[in-house]
Design a protein around this motif. Structure first.
Motif, PDB file in Angstrom:
ATOM      1  N   PRO A 173       0.837  -1.209   0.000  1.00 44.12           N
ATOM      2  CA  PRO A 173       0.000   0.000   0.000  1.00 44.12           C
ATOM      3  C   PRO A 173       0.871   1.259   0.000  1.00 44.12           C
ATOM      4  CG  PRO A 173      -0.682  -1.553   1.713  1.00 44.12           C
ATOM      5  CD  PRO A 173       0.643  -2.017   1.205  1.00 44.12           C
ATOM      6  N   THR A 178      -2.609   6.593   1.803  1.00 48.25           N
ATOM      7  CA  THR A 178      -3.879   5.864   1.866  1.00 48.25           C
ATOM      8  C   THR A 178      -4.710   6.326   3.062  1.00 48.25           C
ATOM      9  OG1 THR A 178      -4.846   3.658   1.652  1.00 48.25           O
ATOM     10  CG2 THR A 178      -3.113   3.906   3.294  1.00 48.25           C
ATOM     11  N   SER A 390      -6.520   1.329  -0.299  1.00 48.67           N
ATOM     12  CA  SER A 390      -5.529   0.290  -0.596  1.00 48.67           C
ATOM     13  C   SER A 390      -5.949  -1.025   0.035  1.00 48.67           C
ATOM     14  CB  SER A 390      -4.141   0.700  -0.099  1.00 48.67           C
ATOM     15  OG  SER A 390      -4.153   0.949   1.284  1.00 48.67           O
TER      16      SER A 390
END
Length: 942
Positions: A173, A178, A390
């Motif tokens: 990620p 995120t 993510s």
């Protein structure tokens, strides 16, 4: 006042040596503190994280610190061993290395000369598969693979076929951006330090975490929302969310049009041998309709704007894009939350709420980075659009018979949200992304006395790539790349012993294994595998004639082998964590690392890879001998430095060139390992700004990757929402083409190999009436496979394992904490201690994996808790499904990849009278290293 003088910074060690941890697959950087021992030799005193290392940045877990005990474990093998008693007796004679290597040569030489396929060479969780596969290729056997076939091939292959990479080593990620992180089926041992660091980072920013797992431990325990899903239904849950998103129009149409095969036209020719394939031009490029001109055109032409909605008329037929087919499939009411909720164990309202939250964050919290970049069509962009959602996933969703399609469904979910390779989403780590077409295809061309005609493993693109002999029978002992499991990119290690024993597809002469505890916790059907390893034929000879095994420790598998090549521990060896294999890269950098002998062994042992260099020399294997027949590499370190896979490309990317000033590509540098050691045991090359997102389509990244030797030329490609090779297998099952599947597999191929992800229930789930409960294993954060549970420090954390049972099942069966339960599957039964767990799917039971040990193994005392109260679920599992009455051997595997379906295990439970110890009980085995001392203690340094 007189105050005591306190040394606030006492001297920890006399020297610090920096290397790479091997207590799990994270490959963290460690500082190994050394002290002078009484004999003047340096000894390991303390292990801490290396704050300069790109993977862990100084963070180290309990496993990593406990590496001291791994190096000093009483269970370490001490010398080469030759079996002198029956298999399983543990009766061995110590021999010298010269004799051991000569025995191995005497066994292997005639096999190579007459029929190389009679060697099955399979390695466990080593991190040198580019090397071991090269050795097997030089030998000439088609029978090579590593542990991925029973661990993670569904995850890896699904990701590569769909988008050119997957989770775990392939990507991560975007922790810096995120805002919503969703993980599926991740146990705490996988990528633990980076994930812990990442979760800490996003929680500090107030990001939200959703954990999908039947069991709430570890990462799921710190999630903001826990979804206690019914095991094996993740794919159905994901497809229901796709249904919701498509129906609401909450998908990234621009992303789908520009970067995926959603706008590619599909051939409409019912009954024809090309029906359902993608339309292509004469050069094989996928065709789309350009939104500006309305004309048919290759997808990659400058200025093209592919149209997701347009159709093409020709020959009286309408050709529709992939996107239309997706709409037909996923807008169908079968995927409506109300129609999947009961099977998933998740209320429809909650499924809709999670889908809505994914859409809200992806689109309403979208952002832009002021970063220019140019795409593969030559279009210049002034900004990068971020979608801060993510995902991460691992074995939990892949170890099912529907795991491949489930993993693909998760990738499709990411892609329709436009969250792959964008700021805030999932990002690839070099050397990925690479499309499936960039990987080799499997090779099985066997010529006695010669090398195999190419790499063993790879990616098939149609029936023509299957590993079949001229008569249509499997070319490999594990039946990888056959109609039974066509896309088995990692092989099927769990089927090797069973197939060799059955002589299906043929018998073998030598089984050669490394770090694969197949007679215990690495086997499905443990009791059965033990019997296969010890059974004799009508002539009194072992059915599997010769077994060579290498390990650093006296594991259960040692007793069932004929020749033992003792390996070093990880602080006594050279290792190469290579870009050719499983590197330590981050999304913003290419990186690799080494291990090196920070201490010398105090035993007569040798790194397995160095032993293979010796064996390769004695056998005269191509690539392992010089033109005059002399051994080419004196040891693995010599190979690491001097081997070139292609001109200028070697196992290590850093400090190449005569002066060590080149990265990625460059001449051999004789001082390369010294430069790595000076740099902390690793090398990093950062991706230039502007190149580090949109990697599959970013012209600057593609050029950088070529310069680093990751590619030989730029290779932009489209994500494959629709995987065309799967349609080719369906066409064969429908009767088209020269290579045809056996009749009994036609319906399965047509049903299971849908080019768009689908969900289907597993074989075992169909027995839910008699066996209504799912049984799973998970690894604790303090353990990694079986290695940790013979470690003196880690045993104090997990000395034995209970069976965790949800509150409902505890009450229904009259169980209380500390009671014992009998657990029965279609294959066998165990009797084990239980504990109640409320945060658990109500029809799921589970335990920690690989804690249970066999008496006599690992130098543990016979009444060790691991042997008396510890246990394995493996005794309930079988590598084959229950007989169907057709005389065929149906593997307990994903029908597409062959990955072992460990988590499809269905059982029933009942309260049992407490036995003296966990059942089934096994007689103790004799260990060649004996039993360790009751107390482990020593003083390091003065």
């Amino acid at each position: 006042m007189n105050q005591p003088v306190i040394d606030l910074s006492p001297k920890v060690s006399d020297e610090v040596r920096k290397t790479t941890c091997y207590m799990c697959a994270c490959r963290c950087g460690i500082n190994v503190h050394m002290k002078d021992g009484p004999d003047g030799e340096k000894q390991v005193a303390y292990i801490e994280g290396n704050k300069d290392h790109p993977v862990n940045q100084g963070v180290l877990c309990a496993k990593g610190s406990a590496g001291i005990m791994q190096v000093n474990a009483p269970s370490r093998l001490r010398k080469p061993l030759k079996r002198v008693g029956p298999r399983g007796s543990g009766e061995f004679e110590e021999i010298e290395w010269d004799e051991a290597l000569q025995i191995a040569t005497d066994w292997l030489e005639p096999v190579r000369k007459d029929n190389p396929e009679k060697l099955a060479f399979f390695t466990g969780r080593d991190q040198s598969q580019s090397f071991t596969s090269l050795w097997a290729q030089g030998f000439g056997t088609p029978n090579y693979a590593a542990h991925g076939g029973f661990c993670s091939v569904n995850m890896a292959a699904a990701g590569i076929y769909t988008m050119g990479g997957a989770f775990w080593e392939f990507g991560q990620p975007d922790w810096d951006h995120t805002k919503l992180f969703m993980l599926f089926g991740v146990a705490e041992d996988h990528d633990s330090n980076p994930i812990k660091m990442g979760i800490g980072k996003i929680k500090k920013r107030g990001a939200r975490i959703i954990g999908v797992n039947p069991i709430r431990t570890g990462y799921n325990a710190v999630a903001d929302d826990w979804v206690g899903i019914t095991p094996g239904t993740d794919g159905l849950f994901i497809l229901a969310m796709i249904h919701c998103l498509m129906k609401a129009g909450k998908i990234d149409l621009t992303y789908l049009a520009q970067y995926t095969n959603a706008p590619v036209l599909v051939i409409n020719n019912p009954g024809g041998d090309d029906h359902g394939l993608l339309m292509r031009d004469a050069d094989g490029k996928e065709l789309v309709i350009d939104r500006k001109t309305g004309k048919l055109t290759p997808f990659d032409q400058p200025g093209v704007h592919p149209d997701l909605a347009a159709t093409y008329e020709a020959d009286g037929r309408t050709y529709r894009p992939v996107f239309h087919q997706m709409a037909d499939m996923y807008l169908d009411d079968q995927y409506a939350p109300e129609n999947v909720a009961e099977r998933c164990g998740i209320p429809a309202k909650r499924i809709r709420a999670i889908a809505a939250e994914l859409a809200r964050v992806a689109f309403e919290e979208a952002f832009e980075l002021d970063q220019e970049w140019t795409d593969f069509r030559g279009v210049k962009h002034t900004k990068m659009t971020g979608r801060p959602v993510s995902f991460h996933s691992m074995r939990g969703i892949s170890a099912h018979a529907n795991g491949f399609q489930t993993c693909r469904a998760l990738h499709v979910l990411q892609i329709i949200l436009g969250t792959v390779e964008v700021p805030g989403g999932f990002r690839f780590k070099p050397p990925y992304p690479k499309p499936a077409t960039a990987h080799p295809k499997p090779h099985v061309g066997v010529t006695p006395g010669s090398a195999l005609n190419g790499p063993h493993l790879g990616f098939v693109h149609g029936p023509e790539d299957l590993a079949l002999k001229a008569d249509g029978s499997p070319a490999r002992i594990d039946k990888a790349f056959t109609w039974e499991n066509p896309m088995s990119s990692h092989g099927l290690m769990h089927m090797v012993i069973s197939n060799a024993y059955a002589g299906d597809p043929y018998k073998i002469d030598v089984l050669f294994m490394y770090m694969a505890n197949m007679s215990w916790n690495s086997s499905m059907n443990t009791r059965g595998v033990i019997d296969m390893l010890t059974d004799k034929d009508e002539n009194g000879e072992y059915v599997i004639p010769k077994i060579i095994y290498s390990d650093a420790y006296s594991s259960e598998m040692v007793a069932y082998s004929d020749l033992i090549l003792p390996d070093t521990t990880y602080l006594e060896r050279h290792d190469c964590i290579s870009l050719l294999d499983r590197p330590i890269c981050e999304a913003d950098a290419a990186a690799d690392a080494i291990r090196w002998p920070v201490i010398e062994p105090d035993r007569d042992v040798k790194g397995f890879q160095s032993a293979l260099c010796d064996l390769g020399g004695k056998l005269g294997l191509p690539g392992f001998v010089n033109p005059d027949g002399s051994q080419k590499y004196k040891d693995y370190a010599d190979y690491i430095v001097n081997h070139e896979r292609r001109p200028g490309i070697g196992p290590l990317a850093g400090f190449r060139g005569v002066d060590g000033d080149k990265s990625g590509r460059g001449e051999v540098n004789s001082n390369q390992l010294d430069r790595y050691i000076e740099n902390g045991g690793f090398f990093v090359e950062h991706i230039p700004a502007g190149s580090n997102y949109y990697k599959p389509w970013n012209a600057a990244y593609q050029d950088w990757a070529v310069g680093m030797g990751l590619y030989d030329k730029p290779m932009p490609y489209l994500f494959s929402l629709y995987v065309e090779p799967m349609r080719k297998f369906q066409l064969a099952a429908e009767g088209h083409g020269d290579r045809q599947p056996p009749d009994h597999l036609r319906d399965r191929i047509k049903e299971k190999m849908s080019p768009l992800p689908i969900w289907y229930s597993s074989e075992e789930e169909n027995k839910a009436g008699e066996f209504p409960i799912t049984a799973l294993t998970q690894r604790p954060m303090a353990m990694y496979h079986s290695w940790g549970s013979q470690n003196a420090w880690l045993r104090q954390l997990h000395g034995h394992n209970p069976l965790y049972i949800p509150t409902k099942l505890m009450r229904e069966n009259g169980l209380s904490d500390g009671d014992w339960a009998r657990v029965t599957s279609p294959h066998g039964e165990i009797t084990v201690p239980v504990l109640e767990m409320a945060a658990l799917n109500e029809n799921t039971i589970w335990t920690w994996n690989a804690i249970g040990k066999r008496k006599g193994a690992w130098a543990l005392e016979e009444n060790a808790l691991e042997a008396t109260r510890g246990f394995l679920l493996n005794h309930l599992i079988h590598e084959l499904l229950p007989p169907k009455g057709d005389g065929l051997r149906w593997a307990n595997s994903d029908p597409i990849t062959g990955q072992a379906a460990w988590f499809d295990l269905k059982v029933r439970i009942e309260k049992a009278t407490p036995p003296d110890e966990s059942q089934p009980g096994f007689a103790p085995i004799k260990s060649p290293v004996g039993q360790g001392p009751k107390d482990l203690k020593w003083k390091v340094g003065k």
